[in-house]
Design a protein around this motif. Structure first.
Motif, PDB file in Angstrom:
ATOM      1  N   TYR A   1      45.083  20.236 -10.731  1.00  0.00           N
ATOM      2  CA  TYR A   1      46.265  20.398 -11.582  1.00  0.00           C
ATOM      3  C   TYR A   1      47.262  19.309 -11.232  1.00  0.00           C
ATOM      4  O   TYR A   1      47.769  19.258 -10.108  1.00  0.00           O
ATOM      5  CB  TYR A   1      46.858  21.783 -11.348  1.00  0.00           C
ATOM      6  CG  TYR A   1      48.094  22.069 -12.147  1.00  0.00           C
ATOM      7  CD1 TYR A   1      48.016  22.301 -13.514  1.00  0.00           C
ATOM      8  CD2 TYR A   1      49.341  22.147 -11.533  1.00  0.00           C
ATOM      9  CE1 TYR A   1      49.152  22.588 -14.263  1.00  0.00           C
ATOM     10  CE2 TYR A   1      50.487  22.431 -12.268  1.00  0.00           C
ATOM     11  CZ  TYR A   1      50.381  22.649 -13.634  1.00  0.00           C
ATOM     12  OH  TYR A   1      51.517  22.936 -14.372  1.00  0.00           O
ATOM     13  N   LYS A   2      47.526  18.450 -12.186  1.00  0.00           N
ATOM     14  CA  LYS A   2      48.532  17.376 -12.014  1.00  0.00           C
ATOM     15  C   LYS A   2      48.474  16.730 -10.629  1.00  0.00           C
ATOM     16  O   LYS A   2      49.463  16.717  -9.887  1.00  0.00           O
ATOM     17  CB  LYS A   2      49.937  17.952 -12.230  1.00  0.00           C
ATOM     18  CG  LYS A   2      50.227  18.344 -13.667  1.00  0.00           C
ATOM     19  CD  LYS A   2      51.685  18.754 -13.788  1.00  0.00           C
ATOM     20  CE  LYS A   2      51.980  19.240 -15.204  1.00  0.00           C
ATOM     21  NZ  LYS A   2      53.263  19.915 -15.305  1.00  0.00           N
ATOM     22  N   ASP A   3      47.313  16.253 -10.244  1.00  0.00           N
ATOM     23  CA  ASP A   3      47.119  15.542  -8.964  1.00  0.00           C
ATOM     24  C   ASP A   3      47.485  16.369  -7.742  1.00  0.00           C
ATOM     25  O   ASP A   3      47.922  15.831  -6.725  1.00  0.00           O
ATOM     26  CB  ASP A   3      47.951  14.243  -8.922  1.00  0.00           C
ATOM     27  CG  ASP A   3      47.523  13.297 -10.003  1.00  0.00           C
ATOM     28  OD1 ASP A   3      46.315  13.318 -10.322  1.00  0.00           O
ATOM     29  OD2 ASP A   3      48.380  12.569 -10.536  1.00  0.00           O
ATOM     30  N   THR A   4      47.393  17.688  -7.839  1.00  0.00           N
ATOM     31  CA  THR A   4      47.693  18.496  -6.651  1.00  0.00           C
ATOM     32  C   THR A   4      46.369  19.010  -6.086  1.00  0.00           C
ATOM     33  O   THR A   4      45.311  18.817  -6.662  1.00  0.00           O
ATOM     34  CB  THR A   4      48.577  19.699  -6.995  1.00  0.00           C
ATOM     35  OG1 THR A   4      47.841  20.551  -7.875  1.00  0.00           O
ATOM     36  CG2 THR A   4      49.872  19.292  -7.633  1.00  0.00           C
ATOM     37  N   ARG A   5      46.467  19.697  -4.941  1.00  0.00           N
ATOM     38  CA  ARG A   5      45.261  20.253  -4.332  1.00  0.00           C
ATOM     39  C   ARG A   5      44.929  21.619  -4.920  1.00  0.00           C
ATOM     40  O   ARG A   5      43.934  22.215  -4.569  1.00  0.00           O
ATOM     41  CB  ARG A   5      45.459  20.358  -2.810  1.00  0.00           C
ATOM     42  CG  ARG A   5      45.755  19.005  -2.213  1.00  0.00           C
ATOM     43  CD  ARG A   5      46.004  19.106  -0.737  1.00  0.00           C
ATOM     44  NE  ARG A   5      44.735  19.148  -0.011  1.00  0.00           N
ATOM     45  CZ  ARG A   5      44.639  19.117   1.307  1.00  0.00           C
ATOM     46  NH1 ARG A   5      45.719  19.039   2.039  1.00  0.00           N
ATOM     47  NH2 ARG A   5      43.477  19.160   1.904  1.00  0.00           N
ATOM     48  N   TRP A   6      45.827  22.101  -5.786  1.00  0.00           N
ATOM     49  CA  TRP A   6      45.556  23.390  -6.434  1.00  0.00           C
ATOM     50  C   TRP A   6      44.638  23.171  -7.629  1.00  0.00           C
ATOM     51  O   TRP A   6      44.822  22.215  -8.405  1.00  0.00           O
ATOM     52  CB  TRP A   6      46.866  24.025  -6.906  1.00  0.00           C
ATOM     53  CG  TRP A   6      46.651  25.371  -7.531  1.00  0.00           C
ATOM     54  CD1 TRP A   6      46.250  26.505  -6.908  1.00  0.00           C
ATOM     55  CD2 TRP A   6      46.794  25.710  -8.913  1.00  0.00           C
ATOM     56  NE1 TRP A   6      46.146  27.543  -7.806  1.00  0.00           N
ATOM     57  CE2 TRP A   6      46.471  27.078  -9.045  1.00  0.00           C
ATOM     58  CE3 TRP A   6      47.165  24.998 -10.065  1.00  0.00           C
ATOM     59  CZ2 TRP A   6      46.506  27.753 -10.267  1.00  0.00           C
ATOM     60  CZ3 TRP A   6      47.207  25.668 -11.278  1.00  0.00           C
ATOM     61  CH2 TRP A   6      46.879  27.030 -11.363  1.00  0.00           C
ATOM     62  N   LEU A   7      43.641  24.010  -7.761  1.00  0.00           N
ATOM     63  CA  LEU A   7      42.676  23.853  -8.851  1.00  0.00           C
ATOM     64  C   LEU A   7      42.980  24.880  -9.939  1.00  0.00           C
ATOM     65  O   LEU A   7      43.126  26.073  -9.641  1.00  0.00           O
ATOM     66  CB  LEU A   7      41.258  24.052  -8.321  1.00  0.00           C
ATOM     67  CG  LEU A   7      40.878  23.111  -7.166  1.00  0.00           C
ATOM     68  CD1 LEU A   7      39.559  23.511  -6.545  1.00  0.00           C
ATOM     69  CD2 LEU A   7      40.826  21.662  -7.651  1.00  0.00           C
ATOM     70  N   MET A   8      43.069  24.399 -11.164  1.00  0.00           N
ATOM     71  CA  MET A   8      43.456  25.302 -12.252  1.00  0.00           C
ATOM     72  C   MET A   8      42.254  26.124 -12.694  1.00  0.00           C
ATOM     73  O   MET A   8      41.219  25.578 -13.058  1.00  0.00           O
ATOM     74  CB  MET A   8      44.005  24.516 -13.433  1.00  0.00           C
ATOM     75  CG  MET A   8      44.637  25.426 -14.444  1.00  0.00           C
ATOM     76  SD  MET A   8      45.914  24.610 -15.378  1.00  0.00           S
ATOM     77  CE  MET A   8      44.938  23.836 -16.626  1.00  0.00           C
ATOM     78  N   PRO A   9      42.396  27.463 -12.652  1.00  0.00           N
ATOM     79  CA  PRO A   9      41.267  28.292 -13.077  1.00  0.00           C
ATOM     80  C   PRO A   9      40.994  28.117 -14.570  1.00  0.00           C
ATOM     81  O   PRO A   9      41.896  27.806 -15.332  1.00  0.00           O
ATOM     82  CB  PRO A   9      41.739  29.723 -12.789  1.00  0.00           C
ATOM     83  CG  PRO A   9      42.986  29.614 -12.008  1.00  0.00           C
ATOM     84  CD  PRO A   9      43.565  28.265 -12.269  1.00  0.00           C
ATOM     85  N   ASN A  10      39.767  28.354 -14.939  1.00  0.00           N
ATOM     86  CA  ASN A  10      39.405  28.306 -16.351  1.00  0.00           C
ATOM     87  C   ASN A  10      39.471  29.728 -16.888  1.00  0.00           C
ATOM     88  O   ASN A  10      38.767  30.591 -16.403  1.00  0.00           O
ATOM     89  CB  ASN A  10      37.986  27.745 -16.474  1.00  0.00           C
ATOM     90  CG  ASN A  10      37.587  27.537 -17.904  1.00  0.00           C
ATOM     91  OD1 ASN A  10      38.443  27.355 -18.758  1.00  0.00           O
ATOM     92  ND2 ASN A  10      36.296  27.586 -18.168  1.00  0.00           N
TER      93      ASN A  10
ATOM     94  N   SER B 291      36.948  21.345  11.482  1.00  0.00           N
ATOM     95  CA  SER B 291      36.534  19.973  11.156  1.00  0.00           C
ATOM     96  C   SER B 291      35.461  19.960  10.060  1.00  0.00           C
ATOM     97  O   SER B 291      35.222  18.939   9.421  1.00  0.00           O
ATOM     98  CB  SER B 291      36.025  19.252  12.403  1.00  0.00           C
ATOM     99  OG  SER B 291      34.784  19.824  12.800  1.00  0.00           O
ATOM    100  N   LYS B 292      34.843  21.137   9.822  1.00  0.00           N
ATOM    101  CA  LYS B 292      33.797  21.201   8.785  1.00  0.00           C
ATOM    102  C   LYS B 292      34.375  21.566   7.415  1.00  0.00           C
ATOM    103  O   LYS B 292      33.652  21.655   6.439  1.00  0.00           O
ATOM    104  CB  LYS B 292      32.752  22.275   9.171  1.00  0.00           C
ATOM    105  CG  LYS B 292      32.046  22.041  10.502  1.00  0.00           C
ATOM    106  CD  LYS B 292      30.722  21.328  10.263  1.00  0.00           C
ATOM    107  CE  LYS B 292      29.987  21.025  11.544  1.00  0.00           C
ATOM    108  NZ  LYS B 292      29.354  22.185  12.150  1.00  0.00           N
ATOM    109  N   PHE B 293      35.666  21.863   7.366  1.00  0.00           N
ATOM    110  CA  PHE B 293      36.276  22.279   6.099  1.00  0.00           C
ATOM    111  C   PHE B 293      37.342  21.257   5.712  1.00  0.00           C
ATOM    112  O   PHE B 293      38.438  21.231   6.259  1.00  0.00           O
ATOM    113  CB  PHE B 293      36.885  23.687   6.256  1.00  0.00           C
ATOM    114  CG  PHE B 293      37.439  24.259   4.984  1.00  0.00           C
ATOM    115  CD1 PHE B 293      36.591  24.608   3.930  1.00  0.00           C
ATOM    116  CD2 PHE B 293      38.806  24.442   4.813  1.00  0.00           C
ATOM    117  CE1 PHE B 293      37.105  25.129   2.743  1.00  0.00           C
ATOM    118  CE2 PHE B 293      39.329  24.951   3.624  1.00  0.00           C
ATOM    119  CZ  PHE B 293      38.465  25.291   2.598  1.00  0.00           C
ATOM    120  N   SER B 294      36.984  20.381   4.742  1.00  0.00           N
ATOM    121  CA  SER B 294      37.833  19.211   4.493  1.00  0.00           C
ATOM    122  C   SER B 294      39.205  19.572   3.921  1.00  0.00           C
ATOM    123  O   SER B 294      40.148  18.802   4.081  1.00  0.00           O
ATOM    124  CB  SER B 294      37.116  18.237   3.574  1.00  0.00           C
ATOM    125  OG  SER B 294      36.840  18.905   2.372  1.00  0.00           O
ATOM    126  N   SER B 295      39.334  20.703   3.238  1.00  0.00           N
ATOM    127  CA  SER B 295      40.674  21.011   2.684  1.00  0.00           C
ATOM    128  C   SER B 295      41.512  21.866   3.605  1.00  0.00           C
ATOM    129  O   SER B 295      42.484  22.469   3.152  1.00  0.00           O
ATOM    130  CB  SER B 295      40.611  21.687   1.319  1.00  0.00           C
ATOM    131  OG  SER B 295      39.363  21.842   0.849  1.00  0.00           O
TER     132      SER B 295
END
Ligand SMILES: [Zn+2]
Length: 510
Positions: free
Chosen positions: A21-30, A182-186
């Motif tokens: 969503y607008k270059d953020t780390r939040w992902l917009m649900p469908n 270290s295994k979880f990139s976000s």
């Protein structure tokens, strides 16, 4: 197909369609937009609320650790969450399935058990009982599902096992299990951090790693699991319990702002690892802290707490809720007598208004009633504005302010000395304002005892009004003075009388 299964399938399909969503780390649900916008800490801005079915939402609140009485900090958190849930349900027609987790296994509970020579389970049961009593006294709706850690050890074990198998967690020599950040990139998407976290100990691979399971320590309760014996870490319990109830995706996840990091960060990381997804909770609802004026932060360890029962001895649950409504959920709230008195006065103004409308529409001295198009237009405008406020991150403060201005303007017509009579719009306005306040969780009730004394006060205030009007016409100073004495005496017993030439009304001020 069973309805809940079809919802499930839609939810799973929408997880695969997440987009940034607008270059953020939040992902917009469908899914389907609800028209609401809510602040999300991952995006660091307000984002649209999108649900698979726009009329069904899932909600999880992190509940209390039950080792002591709840204080007004808890009261503000859960009243504000209750307000947000009621807005979703009543103003936006979303059926919410709500769950709350109770932490009934924890260091603090075990410590209190040892100190008081009581089984830790008894401590937890006692304070959980007290918690629900407090919540009910604050008119907070009980969640649909209550999950307790002690009843979910099996689900927690399975949850941890799967993360170990996917190599995102590791077992240490003392029988603990740590999540490998270290295994979880976000990791860090909820909270922009520099290297914080607990110091590196003998067991952790990375500084930010956190315990999913704590290895057995002598004298502490423990449960046998396939990799040894011990008890669950704090963060894992919510993830495991939510996943059991709601599956791989959750719409709303709520708690105090102090839970944002590390608790919710860790919940999100381990749940994404478990469900192999990029985003687990779509909407984080974090309530701002309550500070007692003059104190830095209220906490049990600082011994500067006010318990909920102490609060309710002094102020009504409605007054406290009004204070919460007047401070938006996300912002810090400074508790003081002055703040509570302002809330009490605001509540009183609404109650006066309802009584005044009642007297006004039942006025038998005026012959001709009329519609008033301007009043009806104003009502429509206010309804529209309030929905707009609530749609924008549940802005209850603007909504209450708008209603207060509206009743104050309407009051001028009620109190005017010109014999204008508009019963229909007045009833519609009073109905609308009452409905909004009830939908926000206020009860607007007087106690049973108050109801009986209420009829007596009604009679007295009516009688005084007639005497006062006569005295005014005859300019009888002695009689007017006597009326003032009655008013002042009533005030002393917390009954405030509001005079006008048309009518007199009254409210309890306690
Ligand atoms: Zn939690």
């Amino acid at each position: 197909m069973h309805k809940s299964l079809s919802i499930y399938r839609r939810k799973l399909s929408h997880v695969c369609n997440l987009k940034p969503y607008k270059d953020t780390r939040w992902l917009m649900p469908n899914g389907n937009p609800t028209g609401l916008f809510v602040y999300n800490c991952v995006a660091d801005q307000k984002v649209p609320v999108i649900l698979s079915d726009p009329h069904i939402g899932t909600w999880y609140s992190c509940g209390p650790t039950v080792y002591d009485s709840a204080h007004i900090g808890h009261a503000s958190c859960y009243v504000k969450l209750d307000i947000v849930q009621r807005i979703l349900k009543s103003f936006f027609n979303i059926k919410l399935v709500t769950a709350m987790g109770i932490t009934d296994i924890d260091d603090k509970i075990i410590k209190k058990g040892i100190e008081t020579k009581t089984d830790f389970r008894t401590i937890a049961k006692q304070y959980e009982y007290e918690f629900w009593l407090d919540m009910s006294n604050l008119n907070i709706e009980k969640p649909s599902i209550i999950t307790r850690v002690s009843e979910h050890i099996g689900s927690i074990e399975q949850f941890i096992k799967k993360i170990i198998n996917s190599e995102m967690a590791y077992v240490t020599s003392d029988g603990s299990v740590y999540f490998d950040t270290s295994k979880f990139s976000s990791y860090g998407k909820l909270h922009k951090m520099q290297e914080s976290g607990e110091p590196l100990d003998d067991f952790k691979k990375n500084k930010m790693d956190f315990a999913l399971w704590k290895g057995k320590k002598p004298g502490e309760p423990s449960w046998p699991v396939s990799w040894g014996e011990g008890r669950p870490g704090w963060h894992i319990e919510c993830s495991a319990m939510v996943s059991k109830v709601f599956g791989s995706q959750l719409d709303f996840h709520a708690g105090g702002v102090d839970l944002q990091f590390p608790h919710h960060e860790n919940e999100e990381a381990q749940s994404c690892a478990f469900h192999n997804t990029l985003q687990w909770a779509n909407y984080w609802i974090h309530v701002g802290h309550l500070h007692v004026k003059g104190d830095a932060k209220m906490s049990k360890s600082l011994r500067n707490t006010i318990s909920i029962s102490e609060l309710l001895e002094k102020y009504s649950a409605d007054t406290f809720r009004m204070a919460c409504l007047m401070s938006n959920y996300r912002y810090p709230m400074e508790f003081s007598d002055q703040m509570m008195e302002t809330a009490e006065q605001t509540l009183k103004n609404f109650k006066f208004f309802f009584k005044d409308v009642c007297v006004y529409v039942n006025n038998s001295n005026i012959q001709n009633g009329d519609y008033n198009d301007k009043l009806l237009d104003d009502l429509q405008k206010v309804e529209h504005q309030n929905l707009k406020f609530l749609k924008s991150d549940f802005d209850t403060a603007s909504c209450i302010n708008n209603l207060s201005n509206f009743i104050s303007n309407t009051n001028k017509i009620i109190k005017a000395d010109n014999n204008e009579y508009y019963p229909v719009p007045m009833i519609l306005i009073a109905d609308y304002v009452t409905t909004v306040l009830l939908n926000l969780g206020l009860t607007l009730k007087e106690s049973k005892q108050d109801n009986v004394s209420g009829s007596i006060i009604d009679t007295l205030v009516d009688f005084r009004h007639t005497v006062r009007l006569n005295a005014l016409t005859r300019k009888d100073k002695d009689l007017l003075n006597a009326c003032d004495v009655v008013r002042d005496k009533l005030k002393a017993i917390k009954v405030q009388v509001n005079d006008s030439n048309q009518s007199s009304s009254w409210v309890y001020t306690r």
